[in-house]
Design an enzyme around this catalytic site. Structure first.
Site, PDB file in Angstrom:
ATOM      1  CE  LYS A 103     -11.959  12.283  -4.981  1.00 29.34           C
ATOM      2  NZ  LYS A 103     -12.142  11.967  -6.412  1.00 29.34           N
TER       3      LYS A 103
HETATM    4  P1  NAD Z   1      -4.043   4.637  -7.187  1.00 30.29           P
HETATM    5  O1  NAD Z   1      -3.788   4.780  -5.757  1.00 30.29           O
HETATM    6  O2  NAD Z   1      -4.596   3.364  -7.718  1.00 30.29           O
HETATM    7  O3  NAD Z   1      -2.694   4.953  -8.017  1.00 30.29           O
HETATM    8  C1  NAD Z   1      -1.958   6.130  -7.855  1.00 30.29           C
HETATM    9  C2  NAD Z   1      -0.622   5.982  -8.567  1.00 30.29           C
HETATM   10  O4  NAD Z   1       0.083   7.231  -8.518  1.00 30.29           O
HETATM   11  C3  NAD Z   1       0.304   4.948  -7.920  1.00 30.29           C
HETATM   12  O5  NAD Z   1       1.025   4.277  -8.936  1.00 30.29           O
HETATM   13  C4  NAD Z   1       1.238   5.801  -7.065  1.00 30.29           C
HETATM   14  O6  NAD Z   1       2.493   5.188  -6.829  1.00 30.29           O
HETATM   15  C5  NAD Z   1       1.384   7.024  -7.963  1.00 30.29           C
HETATM   16  N1  NAD Z   1       1.789   8.232  -7.244  1.00 30.29           N
HETATM   17  C6  NAD Z   1       1.312   8.713  -6.060  1.00 30.29           C
HETATM   18  N2  NAD Z   1       1.928   9.847  -5.735  1.00 30.29           N
HETATM   19  C7  NAD Z   1       2.826  10.090  -6.726  1.00 30.29           C
HETATM   20  C8  NAD Z   1       3.767  11.112  -6.955  1.00 30.29           C
HETATM   21  N3  NAD Z   1       3.916  12.126  -6.090  1.00 30.29           N
HETATM   22  N4  NAD Z   1       4.510  11.051  -8.092  1.00 30.29           N
HETATM   23  C9  NAD Z   1       4.366  10.037  -8.960  1.00 30.29           C
HETATM   24  N5  NAD Z   1       3.475   9.036  -8.799  1.00 30.29           N
HETATM   25  C10 NAD Z   1       2.734   9.067  -7.689  1.00 30.29           C
HETATM   26  O7  NAD Z   1      -5.003   5.869  -7.569  1.00 30.29           O
HETATM   27  P2  NAD Z   1      -5.912   6.024  -8.877  1.00 30.29           P
HETATM   28  O8  NAD Z   1      -7.290   5.618  -8.544  1.00 30.29           O
HETATM   29  O9  NAD Z   1      -5.209   5.450 -10.059  1.00 30.29           O
HETATM   30  O10 NAD Z   1      -5.953   7.619  -8.985  1.00 30.29           O
HETATM   31  C11 NAD Z   1      -4.958   8.367  -9.660  1.00 30.29           C
HETATM   32  C12 NAD Z   1      -5.513   9.736 -10.015  1.00 30.29           C
HETATM   33  O11 NAD Z   1      -6.663   9.587 -10.853  1.00 30.29           O
HETATM   34  C13 NAD Z   1      -5.977  10.576  -8.832  1.00 30.29           C
HETATM   35  O12 NAD Z   1      -5.744  11.936  -9.131  1.00 30.29           O
HETATM   36  C14 NAD Z   1      -7.483  10.325  -8.800  1.00 30.29           C
HETATM   37  O13 NAD Z   1      -8.189  11.354  -8.160  1.00 30.29           O
HETATM   38  C15 NAD Z   1      -7.759  10.265 -10.290  1.00 30.29           C
HETATM   39  N6  NAD Z   1      -9.000   9.584 -10.661  1.00 30.29           N
HETATM   40  C16 NAD Z   1      -9.221   8.280 -10.299  1.00 30.29           C
HETATM   41  C17 NAD Z   1     -10.386   7.655 -10.708  1.00 30.29           C
HETATM   42  C18 NAD Z   1     -10.665   6.207 -10.404  1.00 30.29           C
HETATM   43  O14 NAD Z   1     -11.655   5.681 -10.923  1.00 30.29           O
HETATM   44  N7  NAD Z   1      -9.843   5.528  -9.638  1.00 30.29           N
HETATM   45  C19 NAD Z   1     -11.338   8.350 -11.463  1.00 30.29           C
HETATM   46  C20 NAD Z   1     -11.073   9.671 -11.832  1.00 30.29           C
HETATM   47  C21 NAD Z   1      -9.899  10.265 -11.433  1.00 30.29           C
END
Ligand code: NAD
Length: 413
Positions: A103
């Site tokens: 990561k």
């Molecule tokens: P992103 O940046 O596209 O979206 C994150 C979202 O969460 C946004 O809408 C943001 O406003 C919201 N957010 C941030 N902090 C917050 C809080 N304290 N309370 C409420 N909402 C909050 O990120 P993403 O890629 O969608 O990732 C989201 C989660 O999924 C993370 O934990 C990431 O590690 C996990 N994840 C992502 C992927 C991927 O392919 N992008 C794959 C596996 C896991």
């Protein structure tokens, strides 16, 4: 120590005891293989230089190249990145793809940057971690606040240093430079497949299932769309600014259009305003935390009303909350299983890049569905056979496969 790292270690320790993991391997698994801390000086638009701190952590490369996303967020810490890297190791092993866990992250408030600043930050961070990454070493991907544009800059920076194009150095790239069809929605689609597998076991019908989703980014935003398309009723969504609730149902397309303008779902008309705390505690059947770690804790676990939780985010539930929800009969599909669709299609992307032979979206989605269904089945069968939580079974399967690789390779020298 960050809560995420405490949670990751406590999950490993519990799984090690459950599976009677060799004590020496347990010691090895508690530490990341290598850690790189970099300073990232960036010329800002006003002429000044700002210095940001970045990390790249390899937790394990026993089963193949390290794999994991890059996060831009003001709260990034080394402990958080270590936890996320460890979860990647177990996730890749659980779904049976030949990767270790990694990561990366930069401590920065990305929404305050201009496009030029974001590009300079990305290219400098990429060049600082250059010795760590490569198609055979470590393959980054998007995570919070990074996207396909950021991946394209990293691919270009790496390629310019090599003197030829290396598409396989990152995944989650635009299709025009070797990205995969279906990668953008893969994590959310995987969350849907996981929910459907769990609902089959719990005998929950789709039509009467009310869904609340925390986080409306790449994972949560697209999840709202695919769950809606599959016939679910989306009653609540939120992001970092707050959320909205409508028991009669929210329209994800309208929400997405509103968010494109307002940069948030908060304030969307035709729905009641709610806080993030209220979103988690909504009267709903299925809760999808898809934002950030440590959202469901000992403080609010008693007030969660959903019967099923499918973790789109990494580490949204603390170990204390996990146990207390389990005691109340709440079924949780853990992050390493539920959100593994992203890394699975990243793996498909890397395979396509190496072979320079690209698949149709249909083929990608079909293979993703089959792989996720098989992973769910093996974890759920173990959980039922041993009478343990799905999380513990999933962790034991993942950790067991990493242990097998270590034993086969032996300890160097
Ligand atoms: P992103 O940046 O596209 O979206 C994150 C979202 O969460 C946004 O809408 C943001 O406003 C919201 N957010 C941030 N902090 C917050 C809080 N304290 N309370 C409420 N909402 C909050 O990120 P993403 O890629 O969608 O990732 C989201 C989660 O999924 C993370 O934990 C990431 O590690 C996990 N994840 C992502 C992927 C991927 O392919 N992008 C794959 C596996 C896991």
């Amino acid at each position: 120590m960050s809560n995420a790292w405490v949670s990751a270690l406590s999950q490993l320790d519990e799984a090690a005891e459950f599976m009677t993991l060799d004590e020496n391997l347990h010691k090895v698994f508690r530490e990341p293989k290598r850690i790189l801390t970099v300073s990232v000086p960036v010329r800002m638009d006003d002429g000044n230089v700002e210095v940001f701190i970045g990390y790249r952590v390899h937790h394990s490369i026993a089963r193949g190249p390290a794999k994991g996303g890059i996060r831009y967020h003001p709260d990034v810490t080394l402990d958080e990145v270590k936890a996320l890297a460890m979860w990647m190791t177990w996730k890749c092993a659980l779904v049976g793809i030949p990767y270790g866990g990694a990561k990366g992250g930069v401590r920065v408030q990305p929404w305050g940057l201009s496009l030029g600043e974001l590009e300079r930050l990305t290219r400098r961070y990429a060049s600082e971690i250059l010795p760590f990454i490569g198609p055979e070493r470590d393959v980054p991907a998007p995570d919070m606040n990074t996207d396909e544009r950021v991946m394209a800059w990293i691919m270009d920076t790496y390629s310019m240093n090599q003197g030829y194009s290396v598409p396989g150095v990152v995944t989650g790239k635009p299709v025009s430079i070797g990205g995969s069809q279906g990668r953008a929605g893969a994590t959310s689609r995987g969350v849907l497949y996981s929910a459907l597998s769990a609902m089959e076991r719990l005998e929950m019908p789709i039509e009467s299932t009310r869904v609340a989703i925390q986080g409306f980014g790449k994972v949560g935003g697209f999840a709202a769309q695919v769950f809606h398309d599959a016939g679910f009723n989306i009653v609540g969504v939120s992001d970092y600014k707050g959320g909205v609730y409508n028991p009669r149902g929210l329209n994800p397309t309208a929400l997405m259009r509103y968010k494109d303008e307002a940069q948030t779902v908060a304030g969307f008309t035709g729905a009641d305003a709610i806080t993030n705390e209220e979103l988690l505690e909504l009267d709903c059947d299925l809760l999808v935390p898809a934002a950030i770690e440590d959202q469901i804790t000992a403080q609010n676990a008693d007030r969660i009303r959903a019967r099923l939780i499918v973790e789109g985010a990494n580490g949204p539930t603390t170990p204390e909350a996990d146990h207390s929800l389990d005691a109340r009969g709440v079924y949780i599909v853990p992050d390493i299983l539920a959100n593994s669709g992203g890394v699975t299609v990243s793996y498909f992307e890397w395979v396509q890049d190496i072979q320079a032979y690209f698949w149709s979206e249909d083929q990608v989605n079909r293979q993703l569905r089959d792989l996720m269904a098989a992973s769910f089945k093996s974890a759920a069968s173990l959980a039922e056979e041993k009478g343990v939580r799905l999380r513990l079974a999933a962790l034991a399967l993942g950790i067991g496969r990493v242990a097998e690789a270590h034993i086969a390779r032996g300890l160097y020298p």
